[in-house]
Scaffold this active site. Sequence first.
Site, PDB file in Angstrom:
ATOM      1  CB  THR A 121      -0.902  -0.010   1.256  1.00  0.00           C
ATOM      2  OG1 THR A 121      -1.508   1.260   1.411  1.00  0.00           O
ATOM      3  CG2 THR A 121      -0.113  -0.300   2.526  1.00  0.00           C
ATOM      4  CG  ASP A 122      -1.116   4.960  -1.048  1.00  0.00           C
ATOM      5  OD1 ASP A 122      -1.683   4.312  -0.139  1.00  0.00           O
ATOM      6  OD2 ASP A 122      -1.695   5.844  -1.718  1.00  0.00           O
ATOM      7  CD  GLU A 123      -3.317   3.367   4.451  1.00  0.00           C
ATOM      8  OE1 GLU A 123      -3.069   3.094   5.628  1.00  0.00           O
ATOM      9  OE2 GLU A 123      -4.450   3.324   3.963  1.00  0.00           O
ATOM     10  CE1 TYR A 149      -3.191  -2.769   5.881  1.00  0.00           C
ATOM     11  CE2 TYR A 149      -3.211  -0.411   5.434  1.00  0.00           C
ATOM     12  CZ  TYR A 149      -3.191  -1.720   4.975  1.00  0.00           C
ATOM     13  OH  TYR A 149      -3.172  -1.983   3.625  1.00  0.00           O
ATOM     14  CE  LYS A 153       0.178  -4.632   3.017  1.00  0.00           C
ATOM     15  NZ  LYS A 153      -0.123  -5.989   2.489  1.00  0.00           N
TER      16      LYS A 153
HETATM   17  P1  NAD Z   1      -9.479  -7.457   2.557  1.00  0.00           P
HETATM   18  O1  NAD Z   1      -9.436  -7.212   4.028  1.00  0.00           O
HETATM   19  O2  NAD Z   1     -10.716  -7.188   1.807  1.00  0.00           O
HETATM   20  O3  NAD Z   1      -9.083  -8.979   2.271  1.00  0.00           O
HETATM   21  C1  NAD Z   1      -8.054  -9.637   2.942  1.00  0.00           C
HETATM   22  C2  NAD Z   1      -8.212 -11.147   2.706  1.00  0.00           C
HETATM   23  O4  NAD Z   1      -7.116 -11.810   3.364  1.00  0.00           O
HETATM   24  C3  NAD Z   1      -9.497 -11.729   3.296  1.00  0.00           C
HETATM   25  O5  NAD Z   1     -10.101 -12.612   2.376  1.00  0.00           O
HETATM   26  C4  NAD Z   1      -9.031 -12.474   4.541  1.00  0.00           C
HETATM   27  O6  NAD Z   1      -9.842 -13.594   4.878  1.00  0.00           O
HETATM   28  C5  NAD Z   1      -7.627 -12.900   4.114  1.00  0.00           C
HETATM   29  N1  NAD Z   1      -6.752 -13.132   5.268  1.00  0.00           N
HETATM   30  C6  NAD Z   1      -6.550 -12.327   6.351  1.00  0.00           C
HETATM   31  N2  NAD Z   1      -5.690 -12.898   7.207  1.00  0.00           N
HETATM   32  C7  NAD Z   1      -5.301 -14.076   6.634  1.00  0.00           C
HETATM   33  C8  NAD Z   1      -4.401 -15.105   7.031  1.00  0.00           C
HETATM   34  N3  NAD Z   1      -3.738 -15.057   8.190  1.00  0.00           N
HETATM   35  N4  NAD Z   1      -4.234 -16.158   6.213  1.00  0.00           N
HETATM   36  C9  NAD Z   1      -4.923 -16.253   5.038  1.00  0.00           C
HETATM   37  N5  NAD Z   1      -5.796 -15.309   4.622  1.00  0.00           N
HETATM   38  C10 NAD Z   1      -5.975 -14.223   5.407  1.00  0.00           C
HETATM   39  O7  NAD Z   1      -8.255  -6.632   1.965  1.00  0.00           O
HETATM   40  P2  NAD Z   1      -8.095  -5.907   0.554  1.00  0.00           P
HETATM   41  O8  NAD Z   1      -8.592  -4.533   0.657  1.00  0.00           O
HETATM   42  O9  NAD Z   1      -8.562  -6.792  -0.524  1.00  0.00           O
HETATM   43  O10 NAD Z   1      -6.500  -5.807   0.477  1.00  0.00           O
HETATM   44  C11 NAD Z   1      -5.730  -6.842  -0.126  1.00  0.00           C
HETATM   45  C12 NAD Z   1      -4.273  -6.453  -0.115  1.00  0.00           C
HETATM   46  O11 NAD Z   1      -4.086  -5.242  -0.824  1.00  0.00           O
HETATM   47  C13 NAD Z   1      -3.710  -6.194   1.291  1.00  0.00           C
HETATM   48  O12 NAD Z   1      -2.400  -6.699   1.343  1.00  0.00           O
HETATM   49  C14 NAD Z   1      -3.724  -4.683   1.417  1.00  0.00           C
HETATM   50  O13 NAD Z   1      -2.725  -4.237   2.292  1.00  0.00           O
HETATM   51  C15 NAD Z   1      -3.430  -4.278  -0.013  1.00  0.00           C
HETATM   52  N6  NAD Z   1      -3.929  -2.959  -0.431  1.00  0.00           N
HETATM   53  C16 NAD Z   1      -5.244  -2.641  -0.275  1.00  0.00           C
HETATM   54  C17 NAD Z   1      -5.709  -1.412  -0.732  1.00  0.00           C
HETATM   55  C18 NAD Z   1      -7.160  -1.019  -0.624  1.00  0.00           C
HETATM   56  O14 NAD Z   1      -7.514   0.106  -0.962  1.00  0.00           O
HETATM   57  N7  NAD Z   1      -8.052  -1.888  -0.190  1.00  0.00           N
HETATM   58  C19 NAD Z   1      -4.821  -0.516  -1.324  1.00  0.00           C
HETATM   59  C20 NAD Z   1      -3.467  -0.879  -1.463  1.00  0.00           C
HETATM   60  C21 NAD Z   1      -3.048  -2.108  -1.019  1.00  0.00           C
HETATM   61  O1  TDX Z   2     -16.857   5.919   7.810  1.00  0.00           O
HETATM   62  C1  TDX Z   2     -15.810   6.406   7.403  1.00  0.00           C
HETATM   63  N1  TDX Z   2     -15.728   7.752   7.262  1.00  0.00           N
HETATM   64  C2  TDX Z   2     -14.597   8.372   6.812  1.00  0.00           C
HETATM   65  O2  TDX Z   2     -14.586   9.608   6.702  1.00  0.00           O
HETATM   66  C3  TDX Z   2     -14.657   5.591   7.059  1.00  0.00           C
HETATM   67  C4  TDX Z   2     -14.714   4.106   7.189  1.00  0.00           C
HETATM   68  C5  TDX Z   2     -13.535   6.243   6.580  1.00  0.00           C
HETATM   69  N2  TDX Z   2     -13.493   7.592   6.473  1.00  0.00           N
HETATM   70  C6  TDX Z   2     -12.288   8.230   5.903  1.00  0.00           C
HETATM   71  C7  TDX Z   2     -10.957   7.772   6.465  1.00  0.00           C
HETATM   72  C8  TDX Z   2     -10.026   7.911   5.281  1.00  0.00           C
HETATM   73  O3  TDX Z   2      -9.558   9.244   5.183  1.00  0.00           O
HETATM   74  O4  TDX Z   2     -12.248   7.855   4.517  1.00  0.00           O
HETATM   75  C9  TDX Z   2     -10.911   7.631   4.073  1.00  0.00           C
HETATM   76  C10 TDX Z   2     -10.788   6.216   3.538  1.00  0.00           C
HETATM   77  O5  TDX Z   2     -10.917   5.325   4.639  1.00  0.00           O
HETATM   78  P1  TDX Z   2     -10.746   3.738   4.495  1.00  0.00           P
HETATM   79  O6  TDX Z   2     -11.721   3.223   3.503  1.00  0.00           O
HETATM   80  O7  TDX Z   2     -10.742   3.156   5.863  1.00  0.00           O
HETATM   81  O8  TDX Z   2      -9.320   3.625   3.781  1.00  0.00           O
HETATM   82  P2  TDX Z   2      -7.840   4.059   4.196  1.00  0.00           P
HETATM   83  O9  TDX Z   2      -7.675   4.178   5.665  1.00  0.00           O
HETATM   84  O10 TDX Z   2      -7.465   5.234   3.345  1.00  0.00           O
HETATM   85  O11 TDX Z   2      -7.026   2.746   3.712  1.00  0.00           O
HETATM   86  C11 TDX Z   2      -7.388   2.052   2.485  1.00  0.00           C
HETATM   87  O12 TDX Z   2      -6.484   2.355   1.450  1.00  0.00           O
HETATM   88  C12 TDX Z   2      -5.187   1.881   1.583  1.00  0.00           C
HETATM   89  C13 TDX Z   2      -7.431   0.550   2.707  1.00  0.00           C
HETATM   90  O13 TDX Z   2      -8.336   0.233   3.761  1.00  0.00           O
HETATM   91  C14 TDX Z   2      -6.056   0.017   3.008  1.00  0.00           C
HETATM   92  O14 TDX Z   2      -6.087  -1.407   3.117  1.00  0.00           O
HETATM   93  C15 TDX Z   2      -5.116   0.402   1.898  1.00  0.00           C
HETATM   94  O15 TDX Z   2      -3.810   0.039   2.207  1.00  0.00           O
END
Ligand code: NAD
Ligand code: TDX
Length: 333
Positions: A121-123, A149, A153
Site C-alpha cells: 500500500t502507499d500508506e 496497519y 505493511k
Molecule cells: P481485505 O481485508 O478485503 O481482504 C483480505 C483477505 O485476506 C481476506 O479474504 C481475509 O480472509 C484474508 N486473510 C486475512 N488474514 C489471513 C491469514 N492469516 N491467512 C490467510 N488469509 C488471510 O483486503 P483488501 O482490501 O482486498 O487488500 C488486499 C491487499 O491489498 C492487502 O495486502 C492490502 O494491504 C493491499 N492494499 C489494499 C488497498 C485497498 O484500498 N483496499 C490498497 C493498497 C493495497
Molecule cells: O466511515 C468512514 N468515514 C470516513 O470519513 C470511514 C470508514 C472512513 N473515512 C475516511 C478515512 C479515510 O480518510 O475515509 C478515508 C478512507 O478510509 P478507508 O476506507 O478506511 O481507507 P484508508 O484508511 O485510506 O485505507 C485504504 O487504502 C489503503 C485501505 O483500507 C487500506 O487497506 C489500503 O492500504
Amino acid sequence: MKKMLITGGAGFIGSNFVHYTLRERPEYKITVVDKLTYAGNIENLRSAMDEITFIQGDICDRQLMDKLVGEHDIVVHFAAESHNDNSLRNPWPFIETNLVGTASLLEAVRKHDKRFHHISTDEVYGDLPLDRPDLKFTENTPYHPSSPYSSTKAGSDLLVHAWVRSFGIKATLSNCSNNYGPYQHIEKFIPRQITNILSGMKPKLYGNGLQVRDWIYVDDHNSAVHAILDKGQVGELYLIGANGEKTNKFILETILELMGKPKDFYEHVTDRAGHDQRYAIDNEKIVKELGWQPKFEDIRKGLEETISWYKENATLWEAEKQAVEAKYKENGQ
Ligand code: NAD
Ligand code: TDX
C-alpha cells in the site's frame, strides 16, 4: 498452464484479481488460499469456484505454506489484515498476519525458489501535507507509516526487500493507492456510505472530511499487477495509482448526488486517531517502464457502477451491516 497461488483471494482485491485473471489471462491455473477471516467471503468467489481450487488456510501456517508454495510456480500475496480502524482497536492480528504470515511465505518461496509478488500500500510512506499539492509519493520516498496497519505493511515490505538482497528470491513489490469497486468490505469508506444510505442511515464523515485519497478502480490495480508479473524486474518496487486524488467530502457528496439524497445528508463523527491527511501517487515508473495505463479514470462512473453493485448484491452484506455499525458506534464513529 502456469500454476498461481493467490493468498487472500476471498477478500476485496484478491477476489477481483481472481475474476480478472480468469477472464483476461486463462493461461493461469489458480489456487486461492484464504483464512476466511471476517473480511473474507467465499461468496465473493462463487462464480469462479468451478475453475479454481480453494483452500481455507492461514498464511501463518508454515507447514501449509511450504506445501502450497512448493506446488505452484508463482505466488501473488494479497492476504492481510487491511483496515486502519481495526488496527487502532487491536493491532495483534495485523502483527501476526502481515508480518509473521508474510515471513512464512517468504521462507517457503526461498526454499522452493518460486516467483513471488507482494501486494502493498502507499500508506507505508505516511501522509503528505494538504497544502503541498506538488508533492507525491515516488519509489524513493522514505517509509514513514502512521498506523499499526501501515507499519505492519511497511514491515512486510522490508522483509521482502531483505529476502531479495540476502537470499536472492525472485520477488517484486507493488504499493497501490486506495482501491474501490465491487466486493469491498462494508467497513471501508465508500461501501460503508453506500450501504448506510441503502439501509436508511446517514453516511459518516470523519473529522472535516478534507483528507485526500488517491482512488483507483480495482481492475486498474489488477491490470498493473499483471504488467509487473509479465514485465517487472525482480527486486523492484512499483507504485500503482491512477491520478484519482479526491477529498473524502467530494466522494461522499458525489455518492449522495448519485443516490438522490441532499448534499448535506450525512453526519460528522469522531475523527480517526492519527488520521493520514493526503496520499498521492506518482505513477511514472510503471507507466514508462512497463507501459501500463489505467482504463477506469472516471470516478463518477466508477461510483455509479459500485452503487449498482451494492444494490444488486445486498445478500452479500445485509446480514453483517448492523454488527459493523455497532462496532463503529462504540468509537463514536
Ligand atoms: P481485505 O481485508 O478485503 O481482504 C483480505 C483477505 O485476506 C481476506 O479474504 C481475509 O480472509 C484474508 N486473510 C486475512 N488474514 C489471513 C491469514 N492469516 N491467512 C490467510 N488469509 C488471510 O483486503 P483488501 O482490501 O482486498 O487488500 C488486499 C491487499 O491489498 C492487502 O495486502 C492490502 O494491504 C493491499 N492494499 C489494499 C488497498 C485497498 O484500498 N483496499 C490498497 C493498497 C493495497
Ligand atoms: O466511515 C468512514 N468515514 C470516513 O470519513 C470511514 C470508514 C472512513 N473515512 C475516511 C478515512 C479515510 O480518510 O475515509 C478515508 C478512507 O478510509 P478507508 O476506507 O478506511 O481507507 P484508508 O484508511 O485510506 O485505507 C485504504 O487504502 C489503503 C485501505 O483500507 C487500506 O487497506 C489500503 O492500504
